[in-house]
Motif scaffolding. Sequence first.
Motif, PDB file in Angstrom:
ATOM      1  N   UNK A 298       0.801  -1.214   0.000  1.00  0.00           N
ATOM      2  CA  UNK A 298       0.000   0.000   0.000  1.00  0.00           C
ATOM      3  C   UNK A 298       0.835   1.266   0.000  1.00  0.00           C
ATOM      4  N   UNK A 299       2.134   1.112   0.236  1.00  0.00           N
ATOM      5  CA  UNK A 299       3.022   2.276   0.315  1.00  0.00           C
ATOM      6  C   UNK A 299       3.508   2.730  -1.057  1.00  0.00           C
ATOM      7  N   UNK A 300       4.038   1.790  -1.846  1.00  0.00           N
ATOM      8  CA  UNK A 300       4.676   2.153  -3.117  1.00  0.00           C
ATOM      9  C   UNK A 300       3.787   3.018  -4.026  1.00  0.00           C
ATOM     10  N   UNK A 301       2.504   2.675  -4.209  1.00  0.00           N
ATOM     11  CA  UNK A 301       1.693   3.439  -5.165  1.00  0.00           C
ATOM     12  C   UNK A 301       1.485   4.905  -4.783  1.00  0.00           C
ATOM     13  N   UNK A 302       1.813   5.280  -3.558  1.00  0.00           N
ATOM     14  CA  UNK A 302       1.666   6.671  -3.133  1.00  0.00           C
ATOM     15  C   UNK A 302       2.787   7.557  -3.666  1.00  0.00           C
ATOM     16  N   UNK A 303       3.786   6.932  -4.310  1.00  0.00           N
ATOM     17  CA  UNK A 303       4.968   7.675  -4.750  1.00  0.00           C
ATOM     18  C   UNK A 303       5.052   7.730  -6.268  1.00  0.00           C
ATOM     19  N   UNK A 304       5.965   8.583  -6.741  1.00  0.00           N
ATOM     20  CA  UNK A 304       6.097   8.832  -8.173  1.00  0.00           C
ATOM     21  C   UNK A 304       7.352   8.234  -8.788  1.00  0.00           C
ATOM     22  N   UNK A 305       8.386   8.040  -8.003  1.00  0.00           N
ATOM     23  CA  UNK A 305       9.595   7.394  -8.517  1.00  0.00           C
ATOM     24  C   UNK A 305      10.395   6.813  -7.362  1.00  0.00           C
ATOM     25  N   UNK A 306      11.250   5.862  -7.705  1.00  0.00           N
ATOM     26  CA  UNK A 306      12.018   5.111  -6.712  1.00  0.00           C
ATOM     27  C   UNK A 306      13.505   5.316  -6.993  1.00  0.00           C
ATOM     28  N   UNK A 307      14.274   5.548  -5.950  1.00  0.00           N
ATOM     29  CA  UNK A 307      15.703   5.761  -6.102  1.00  0.00           C
ATOM     30  C   UNK A 307      16.454   4.691  -5.315  1.00  0.00           C
TER      31      UNK A 307
END
Length: 409
Positions: A298-307
Motif C-alpha cells: 500500500x506504500x509504493x503506489x503513493x509515490x512517483x519514482x524510486x531511487x
Amino acid sequence: MTSGLRNLFDKKNTKAVFLNDVLQIMKILVINYEYPPIGGGAAGASYHIARELVKLGCSVSVITSKFKNLPANEVVEDVKIFRIPVWRKKADRSSVAEMITFMLSGMWYGLRFLKKERPDATLAFFTIPCSHIGLLGKWFQGIPYIISLRGGDVPGTQPEQLAFFHALTRPAVKILWRKAAWVVANSKGLAALAKQTTPELDIKIIPNGVDLEQFSPVLKLNEDRKEVVRILYVGRASAEKNIIEAFKALKMCDAKNWRFDIIGDGPQLPVWKTSAVSFDISDSVNFQGWMQKENLPGLYPKYDLFIFPSTSEGMPNVLLEAMACGLPVIATRIRGNEDIVEHEINGFLYEPGDASKLSSFLSRLLLDNNLRIKMSLAARKRAESFSWKNTAEEYLKIINQSIKQRRRQ
C-alpha cells in the motif's frame, strides 16, 4: 502425485514418472536465519518461494530465528515454521555475532529436525550462516542441499565492510559450495562474482520474483501530487546503500519540486539524518523508520519514482516491488540492478559515485510528467516478466534433479 506437481512436470515433459514412482509429496526444508516478519529482502524471497512450493504440491518446513514473542512453532499459509533460539536484538537486521548464534543453534536443532522429519532436500538461503545445516544433513543422512546465494554471503561483495569476514570464511564457503547439489545466484552479476571463488562450479541463475497481485499500480487522481513529486527509498540503513549520494544529487538538482521519503532502519540512520541537515535538504527528507512487510504494497503506489543508489546487491526485491507498482527507477549500474532496470525505458542506470549523473536523471523525471508516466507503464510491464511462481518452479526442477541423482548413487 499432487495435481500441482503433475501439471508442472507434465508441462516440462520431465520427471513425472520419477515423482510418480518414488515420491507422492516432496518434503523440502527451507533454512533462513531471517523469515517474515523479521529480516530484509532474502527473508521475503524465502517466504514467497516456500509459499509457491506449497502451491506446487510440496510439503515445506522452515527453520529460522526465534525473535521476541514470535511463536516457536506455527503454520502460516501451509508452511510449517520452526523458530530456533538465537540472540537477536533487531527485527530488520542481524550482526555477525548474532548470526553465529544461529549457526550454533542450527547445528543442534537442525540435526534433530533432519533426523525426525527426514526431508527429501534442503534449500538454504545464504551460504553463511545457513548452509552448514544442509551439509550436516548430507553427511549424516545423504540429503541433498541447494544453496541460494543472496549477495553478502559471496566473497567480494561489500569489500569495504566484509573483506576480513570473507577472507576468514572463504575456505568454508568453498567446501559448502562444492558439497552442495546446486549453488544458485539470483542475478548474472552475482553468479559471475561467485565464479571467482570457485571457477569450476556451474552456478545456476534463478532470478527473484514479485507478487504481481499484491504489488500493483493504482490510478493517481490527486492533481496536487503533480506539484510535489514524491521520491521513495526502501531498504536497510547501511553503508552500501549509499543514500548520502542521493542527498548530494538532490542538492545539485535543478528541480526543487520533490519530497524524499526513506523507509528503513539501520546503523547508518543517524549519519544519514546528519547528512540531510548538512546538505540543507532536511525539510524535504522524511525518515519513516522500519516498516512491516505487509504495509509495503500500500506504500509504493503513493509515490512517483524510486531511487536506489546502492553499491552492492544480489538482486533487490524492492526494485521489483517498486516497478510492479508502476514506479520509474533510478539505480546504480551494478549486478542485480542491471538484470531488472532497462536504461531509459523503465528507469535510469548510472555508475556508483556519479552524483552529477544521478542529479541529471532526477531532474529529467522531476520536470517531465509525461516521461514519468511512460516509464511507469514500462516499469510495470518489465516487472510482469518476474513472478515467484516461475522462481519456485525453477527451484523445484533442480531440487527434483538432486533427489533423483541421490537415488542413483
